[in-house]
Structure formats: C-alpha cells, structure tokens
Design an enzyme around this catalytic site. Sequence first.
Site, PDB file in Angstrom:
ATOM      1  N   ASP A 163       0.855  -1.180   0.000  1.00 48.99           N
ATOM      2  CA  ASP A 163       0.000   0.000   0.000  1.00 48.99           C
ATOM      3  C   ASP A 163       0.893   1.232   0.000  1.00 48.99           C
ATOM      4  OD1 ASP A 163      -2.061   1.779   0.175  1.00 48.99           O
ATOM      5  OD2 ASP A 163      -2.770   1.140   2.143  1.00 48.99           O
ATOM      6  N   ASP A 253      -3.243   2.530  -5.821  1.00 45.19           N
ATOM      7  CA  ASP A 253      -2.066   2.621  -4.946  1.00 45.19           C
ATOM      8  C   ASP A 253      -1.856   1.378  -4.084  1.00 45.19           C
ATOM      9  OD1 ASP A 253      -4.272   3.003  -3.344  1.00 45.19           O
ATOM     10  OD2 ASP A 253      -3.327   4.503  -2.071  1.00 45.19           O
ATOM     11  N   GLU A 254      -2.486   0.265  -4.406  1.00 42.25           N
ATOM     12  CA  GLU A 254      -2.257  -0.952  -3.637  1.00 42.25           C
ATOM     13  C   GLU A 254      -2.359  -2.175  -4.532  1.00 42.25           C
ATOM     14  OE1 GLU A 254      -5.245  -1.939  -0.690  1.00 42.25           O
ATOM     15  OE2 GLU A 254      -6.652  -0.543  -1.615  1.00 42.25           O
TER      16      GLU A 254
END
Length: 689
Positions: A163, A253-254
């Site tokens: 993350d 974003d992960e």
Amino acid sequence: MSSTNDNEASPRPADNPTPSETTMNPPHVMDDARSEAPNHPDNTSRDPTEPTAGRPQQPSRTRSDEHNTLKYSLLGPSLTKAGQDSVNQQKVSEIIYNASKGSKFFNNEEVRDRNLTEKISRILARKSQLEKLDLGTDLRRADDYIAELELGRDLSQVVVHIDCDAFYAAVEELDRPELRDVPMAVGKGVLTTCNYHARKFGCRSGMAGFVAMKLCPQLICLPLNFEKYTAKAQEIRAILADYDPRFESASVDEAYLNLTQYCEHHHIAPEEAVSQLRAEVHEKTKVTISAGIAANAKLAKICSNRNKPNGQFHLASDRQTIMEFMRTLPTRKVNGIGRVFERELDAIGIKTCGDIYAHRAYLSQLFGQKACQFLMQCYLGLGRTKIQPAEDYERKSVGTETTFREMSGPEPLREKLRHIAEELEGDLKRTEFKGRTLCLKIKLHTYEVLTRQMSPPFAVHLADDLYKYSLPMLEKLMKEIPDMKLRLMGLRATHLVTTKKPGIDFFGRYKLSSSSSTSTPFTSKPPTNPKSDDAEWEVWPEAEFEEAARQERDDEMNELEKLSQEHDSEARSTSNPSDAQPQPQQEPPDPDPWICPICTLPQLPNDTTFNSHIDFCLSRQTIKEAVKATAPSSSTSNTERPKSLPTSLSSAKKKGKRALPKNEADNNGNGLAKGREKRRAFFSLGGTT
C-alpha cells in the site's frame, strides 16, 4: 492498483432503504452475500487503545445520547487510517457534527442512523427468540464448516499486500518538495488523501474540505491530477511485475503479490524479499510503500496497515500465531466489515474476531449464510491465496471515464461522448464482452455526480451503437440543465454478454469442487488442495464483501461532495444572493435487479425481460437438446442425457408440448432451422452474465 475498467460485484438492496439508499445494503436474514451498506455511514472502527468518539453500544437511546452513534458515524470510513492514533477523536467528532448540522447531508445521515438503530433492535429481538430455541443443528453445521475449513487451510504461500503511503499527496510532494513539512491534502470539495502532518489534526480521506479547514486552518488543498498519479502507478507496477508477473491490482495505490516462487527461486526469506522490493520502489519512484506479509490475502491486507508509513509487518504462517492474532483483532480491521456491519456485530456482543466463535450458532439466522461463512473465516484467519490479475476475475461491467477542464456546449459534449464511446469499444473488444445496459456518468462543474442508464434492444459493443444509445441520455441532461458545464464524463456497459467461446457451465459459473456441494450445508469452501489448478477455483465470499466496502467509500465521497457543494452554495448566497442557482434534480435511483428463482442470477427489473428469462431457464433442457441435434450424431449418446427432467418440463411432455413458441415447432425444415437459430441467439444472450 486498478485499471479504468472495474470489476464490480452486485450486492443486494437493504431491507430498510432510505430515500437515497437503494443498493449495496443486503437484508440481514437473506442467504446472499452479507456486504456492508455503503449508504449507511454508521459503521466505523477503532483499536481499543484509540481515543473514542462514542462507540455505539445499544440501539435504544435517550434524548441525551441519541446522537452518539451519529457522531461516531460522521468520523467517516477512514477512521482507522494510519496517523490517527494520537488524535482526540471526541474533539474531531464534535467539530464535524457542528459543521454539518442542519445540512441536507446531516439530516439524511440522521435518518440512516435512526433506521440502523431500528434494524439493530430487530436483530436483538430475533436473537432473543433464538436463545429460547434448540440451535443444536445450527451449532453442528457451524462446527462442521469450521472443521472443513481447517482441512483446507494453506500455510505454504507467501502473500504480500503493498500500500503506497499517502499516495496522491506523495506524488504531489515530488513536484513541490516544500509541501512535505506542512499539512497538505489532495482534493478540493472532498479530501482524497492527506499527508501525515495533516492527519495529526484529524484530517483524513473522505472528509469534506470545509470541515478539514476547521480542524486545520493552515491546510493546503491541491486539485486532483489523475494523469500524474496513474503515470506514477505504472512505474510502480513495472517493478512489481519483476517479483510477481501475475500481481493483482487492488486500486491505484495498492496491490497483492504472491512471492512464494520468487522466494524459492532466489533462496530468500519473505521479509528480505519485501524489504528489497520496498527499497527498489523508493529508489526508482521516490514513493514509499508499506507492506503486509502473511499466508493469505486477508491477513496480508490487515498487516500492511500495522507499520505505516514506510514499514512492513510479517505474520508468521503457523496456525497458533494466526489464531492468536485474530482473537484480539477488532472486527472493523477486517476488509469487508464496514460501519454498519460493525455496529450490528457489536450489538450482539461481537467486538473482536475472537468473539465470533461463541456466537457461531446464531450467525446464519441473524445475518445470512454468506455472512456466517465470511465471519467464521475471519475467526480462523483464512482467506484466498490465489493472486491473479484483476482482468482474470469474472467481470461485472466494463467502463471508461475521463476528467477534463470545464466543458460546455452541445457540440463539444457530443464530441467528448463520441471519443469515450470509441474508447469503450476498444475496452469491450479487448475484454471480449458486449453490454446489455449502458450507464452514462457525468460530473458537473459543481462536483455533483449524475448517472443515467438505458437498455438497448440488443447487446452492444461497437462505438457507433454505444454513441447512438447513450446520446439521448446526454441530450436529455442538457435539456434538464441549461448551460450544463461538465468536469467528467464516463460510459459503462453492464449486464455483460461474453463473446468468448463457451468454456463454462450453462449459467456462466465456474466449476466448483464436487465436495463443496455435498459434504456440508455451507456450500462455499476452499478446495482441499489449493495448489491444484485442475478446473477448481477458490470460493471465498470475502470478494463480495470487499467490493461492497469499496462501493461504500465511493458513495460516501459522492455524499460528501454534495455536502461540500451545499456549503459552498450557502456561502455564495450569503455573500451575494444573486449568485445562488438552483441545483439540478437527480432522477430516482435505478431499481434493483430481480433475482431469478431458478438460476439465482440478477436480471433486469422488467416484466417482459424477466418472464422471458424464466421461460428460458425452464426450457434449458429443450434448448440443449436442440443444440445437440445440430451436432454429428456420433457425438451424442443416450448416456450423455440427464436421467431426469425438471418437473415443469416433464409435465409439459406429458401434455405433448414443449416450452417453445408454436411457430418454432413447425414440422417443415425451414421452421425448424429458424427455430434453432432463434434458440442459439437466446442461448448466447442468457448463458452468461
């Protein structure tokens, strides 16, 4: 990390919908996925050590505490974000409460809070009734399911969840290094990301901008720049592919990775491999990431939030350690348990995952079978171990949208729609789908989001057809909203029809392990050999819960945008009454899909379409026989035919009828050929979803 095309689930509607709540809140007694209600903002979590703003305790309220649960709710879905531990949440709660009090948003949240409280009262009443009954059968079923899950526990995999730390803010700080040491957030009307300096003041993602300014007057808010974030995400993905070519993007974003083979091939420990990965990402992209390492995706997701920012946490892959870890874990820490579900569980005494076991006999009766399965998997710390690209999952829709500077005028908007239709055609061809429903999404310059949808007479995928059937929706919006100015436009195809060659069963479902449908009343279970790829898939209800959680956050953002817009409108009206403009009215939400009682798949809420689908399901045996009749006779034998027919078909045959229109049962060759062609077309439309 995710692409433009989403992979969406379709949880069911709530049993207590509010005026703006018609999806994603399933009834607690139904036998479907127990996903959290996205439009109910009453379900946030915290660690026992975190400051509290009033954890909901009981459904009955007096005048003095009637808004305690509402205040707790208004803290938002990201209360557990890293950087909030030292914040006085009581103070933050009061500021949010007073800042939004009296607004339409506040009034709507108040109604939802009251509805949820009443729902919890019914759950408690139901539990009181169950306590007077003999639940021995339910208890044995639960224990059998737990025993079966234990047999399938796989501790051999190294699953990693990464993350990015405050991703949007981190990317902006690369261009403006001076913002690294001051409170900064990304997003104007609603914050999407805050750096860690801003989080110390109680600011967090999913918070109205004007509320954040009350918490931190010196906060600097930057506009969103998705092109910049997507470009940086692509840099990170290129690095991830070196460690696991089949990594799975969870959002921009992960991502999830399976490093089992990487660690074995390089003779490296998981902690060392992840440290190396994090260092490489930081060196090449200047963005820091945090990571969780565990035996499955569920645990890895929880662990990645343990040592944020720029840290990692490894949960040892042995049963005793996992069970102890889950025993004290607050339920809200599990991805898929949202604010509503947390309050419902809390009301019956389930505050941590360890509490689930003591209530296992009640879970199916109170929340449904899927929720019971999900919760017992949480108790055991079990989750999926198969990591694969998002496009490999069963897709619910294909869509594209684009953000741009304010645009107005009929011709520019039509040109933009045409461009989006061409993009969608490319995506549909790439994913090999057609859509039976088209959804148009627009965002006004006031940040208000409007959606419209329609069903073309046939499944579409060509740009000409996509444009032709979506244009009337845009034209209608332009008439309803004079001088309409847009900041975003999107087009999505849903109720998909595959154009791939048939390789799945009649209703478009993946093949399951044969033991999963016979050995236990709980029909979803992981395969006993998770490493096997011989036509077996892992079946975990968590995917539907997690999708519901994502949808809840999206809906929350839309509601907060309306609150921010309402606040800005009032501010303009106060300073200059002539600037006040009436807001466009949204159409009522689209009706929920109807569930076919035969194949259990969602269908369009239309009498004619639904009845046709029912007829289709009932006559599937006849259709199969017609299709087989077109194949060479050597490929068909009596042993291949089912031993028995559905009751409806059997009775039809006794009467000398088939479940087909008369004009398709002509004895002449032309009539039979036409009938077969029609049946093939119908089969291709109804065979997949």
